[in-house]
Scaffold this motif. Sequence first.
Motif, PDB file in Angstrom:
ATOM      1  N   ALA A 177      28.547 -30.047 120.970  1.00  0.00           N
ATOM      2  CA  ALA A 177      27.602 -30.956 121.618  1.00  0.00           C
ATOM      3  C   ALA A 177      26.162 -30.507 121.413  1.00  0.00           C
ATOM      4  N   PHE A 178      25.889 -29.241 121.692  1.00  0.00           N
ATOM      5  CA  PHE A 178      24.508 -28.769 121.648  1.00  0.00           C
ATOM      6  C   PHE A 178      23.898 -28.778 120.241  1.00  0.00           C
ATOM      7  N   TYR A 179      24.688 -28.466 119.239  1.00  0.00           N
ATOM      8  CA  TYR A 179      24.181 -28.453 117.861  1.00  0.00           C
ATOM      9  C   TYR A 179      24.615 -29.686 117.075  1.00  0.00           C
ATOM     10  N   GLY A 180      25.887 -30.038 117.186  1.00  0.00           N
ATOM     11  CA  GLY A 180      26.413 -31.148 116.388  1.00  0.00           C
ATOM     12  C   GLY A 180      25.797 -32.484 116.731  1.00  0.00           C
ATOM     13  N   ALA A 181      25.652 -32.759 118.021  1.00  0.00           N
ATOM     14  CA  ALA A 181      25.056 -34.035 118.421  1.00  0.00           C
ATOM     15  C   ALA A 181      23.602 -34.125 117.965  1.00  0.00           C
ATOM     16  N   LEU A 182      22.920 -32.997 117.982  1.00  0.00           N
ATOM     17  CA  LEU A 182      21.536 -32.981 117.511  1.00  0.00           C
ATOM     18  C   LEU A 182      21.480 -33.205 115.996  1.00  0.00           C
ATOM     19  N   ALA A 183      22.418 -32.607 115.250  1.00  0.00           N
ATOM     20  CA  ALA A 183      22.467 -32.827 113.797  1.00  0.00           C
ATOM     21  C   ALA A 183      22.648 -34.305 113.491  1.00  0.00           C
ATOM     22  N   VAL A 184      23.544 -34.951 114.224  1.00  0.00           N
ATOM     23  CA  VAL A 184      23.791 -36.385 114.021  1.00  0.00           C
ATOM     24  C   VAL A 184      22.526 -37.178 114.341  1.00  0.00           C
ATOM     25  N   ALA A 185      21.876 -36.861 115.454  1.00  0.00           N
ATOM     26  CA  ALA A 185      20.665 -37.594 115.852  1.00  0.00           C
ATOM     27  C   ALA A 185      19.550 -37.406 114.836  1.00  0.00           C
ATOM     28  N   TYR A 186      19.347 -36.175 114.376  1.00  0.00           N
ATOM     29  CA  TYR A 186      18.321 -35.940 113.357  1.00  0.00           C
ATOM     30  C   TYR A 186      18.646 -36.680 112.075  1.00  0.00           C
ATOM     31  N   ASP A 187      19.908 -36.711 111.703  1.00  0.00           N
ATOM     32  CA  ASP A 187      20.304 -37.407 110.488  1.00  0.00           C
ATOM     33  C   ASP A 187      20.035 -38.908 110.606  1.00  0.00           C
ATOM     34  N   ARG A 188      20.326 -39.474 111.749  1.00  0.00           N
ATOM     35  CA  ARG A 188      20.152 -40.931 111.935  1.00  0.00           C
ATOM     36  C   ARG A 188      18.703 -41.343 112.152  1.00  0.00           C
ATOM     37  N   LEU A 189      17.955 -40.513 112.893  1.00  0.00           N
ATOM     38  CA  LEU A 189      16.617 -40.930 113.321  1.00  0.00           C
ATOM     39  C   LEU A 189      15.480 -40.166 112.646  1.00  0.00           C
ATOM     40  N   SER A 213      19.429 -28.490 124.960  1.00  0.00           N
ATOM     41  CA  SER A 213      19.448 -27.310 125.817  1.00  0.00           C
ATOM     42  C   SER A 213      19.617 -27.598 127.302  1.00  0.00           C
ATOM     43  N   ASP A 214      19.815 -28.839 127.675  1.00  0.00           N
ATOM     44  CA  ASP A 214      19.925 -29.155 129.101  1.00  0.00           C
ATOM     45  C   ASP A 214      21.398 -29.255 129.506  1.00  0.00           C
ATOM     46  N   TRP A 215      21.884 -28.201 130.132  1.00  0.00           N
ATOM     47  CA  TRP A 215      23.278 -28.143 130.568  1.00  0.00           C
ATOM     48  C   TRP A 215      23.564 -29.152 131.676  1.00  0.00           C
ATOM     49  N   ASN A 216      22.528 -29.652 132.333  1.00  0.00           N
ATOM     50  CA  ASN A 216      22.720 -30.498 133.508  1.00  0.00           C
ATOM     51  C   ASN A 216      22.719 -31.992 133.224  1.00  0.00           C
ATOM     52  N   THR A 217      22.569 -32.390 131.966  1.00  0.00           N
ATOM     53  CA  THR A 217      22.605 -33.821 131.681  1.00  0.00           C
ATOM     54  C   THR A 217      24.009 -34.353 131.963  1.00  0.00           C
ATOM     55  N   GLU A 265      17.372 -37.683 121.925  1.00  0.00           N
ATOM     56  CA  GLU A 265      18.303 -37.303 122.984  1.00  0.00           C
ATOM     57  C   GLU A 265      19.272 -38.437 123.313  1.00  0.00           C
ATOM     58  N   GLN A 266      18.807 -39.682 123.290  1.00  0.00           N
ATOM     59  CA  GLN A 266      19.697 -40.816 123.556  1.00  0.00           C
ATOM     60  C   GLN A 266      20.775 -40.910 122.473  1.00  0.00           C
ATOM     61  N   CYS A 267      20.387 -40.739 121.234  1.00  0.00           N
ATOM     62  CA  CYS A 267      21.340 -40.754 120.127  1.00  0.00           C
ATOM     63  C   CYS A 267      22.336 -39.598 120.273  1.00  0.00           C
ATOM     64  N   ALA A 268      21.844 -38.428 120.634  1.00  0.00           N
ATOM     65  CA  ALA A 268      22.711 -37.260 120.843  1.00  0.00           C
ATOM     66  C   ALA A 268      23.669 -37.513 122.013  1.00  0.00           C
ATOM     67  N   ALA A 269      23.188 -38.140 123.062  1.00  0.00           N
ATOM     68  CA  ALA A 269      24.035 -38.448 124.217  1.00  0.00           C
ATOM     69  C   ALA A 269      25.171 -39.388 123.803  1.00  0.00           C
ATOM     70  N   GLU A 270      24.851 -40.362 122.979  1.00  0.00           N
ATOM     71  CA  GLU A 270      25.880 -41.285 122.488  1.00  0.00           C
ATOM     72  C   GLU A 270      26.907 -40.542 121.636  1.00  0.00           C
ATOM     73  N   GLU A 271      26.433 -39.597 120.819  1.00  0.00           N
ATOM     74  CA  GLU A 271      27.352 -38.807 120.003  1.00  0.00           C
ATOM     75  C   GLU A 271      28.232 -37.929 120.892  1.00  0.00           C
ATOM     76  N   CYS A 272      27.660 -37.368 121.950  1.00  0.00           N
ATOM     77  CA  CYS A 272      28.458 -36.587 122.888  1.00  0.00           C
ATOM     78  C   CYS A 272      29.541 -37.453 123.530  1.00  0.00           C
ATOM     79  N   GLY A 273      29.236 -38.712 123.757  1.00  0.00           N
ATOM     80  CA  GLY A 273      30.242 -39.642 124.279  1.00  0.00           C
ATOM     81  C   GLY A 273      31.392 -39.822 123.294  1.00  0.00           C
ATOM     82  N   ARG A 274      31.075 -39.893 122.002  1.00  0.00           N
ATOM     83  CA  ARG A 274      32.127 -39.988 120.982  1.00  0.00           C
ATOM     84  C   ARG A 274      32.927 -38.687 120.906  1.00  0.00           C
TER      85      ARG A 274
END
Length: 175
Positions: free
Chosen positions: A121-133, A9-13, A143-152
């Motif tokens: 980014a807001f939902y998909g990256a979180l789904a990936v992070a929850y799945d992995r961690l 939910s942080d638009w400013n990251t 959030e770090q995992c989600a940030a990496e997914e947003c990079g991909r």
Amino acid sequence: MPKARKMLSDWNTPYIQSLMKLIETQSKATLAIWAVDYSEQVILPLWRKYYLNDVRPQNALNAAREWLSGIIKLPQAKSKILECHAAAREANGNPVAQAAARAIGQCTSTIHSARHCIGLAFYGALAVAYDRLGTDAPWEQIEQCAAEECGRMEAALRAVAVEDEPNPAKIDWKC
């Protein structure tokens, strides 16, 4: 056990801001193609892991592609997209699947409004992070995992981006 968040939910990251800046340079069609392709490749398998026989997210992806190809009109696609959103609501209690279906619903909604692609980014990256961690991991790790997914995600958009796009989508990020 902490309650799982439903979205980032942080638009400013920095990773969201960087993705938003790139999104603003592309046409709605390019954004829709990118969001649908990425969702199908990365996010849909997370849904299928839990709901193999529920094809509503796949149907929404197919409908978005059909709309992009001119095969169907927006109202026909919209009904499939709304069914995907219903699937997300029904997956309450399964944070990975729910976030995946929400991401797909938002990505397919990009055919209507370009700004919806940020839902990847807001939902998909979180789904990936929850799945992995898992949802019990510390938020900083998620959030770090989600940030990496947003990079991909951003790299995937750069790969299909039109340089000096003459008709970039006019996006009002205020939702």
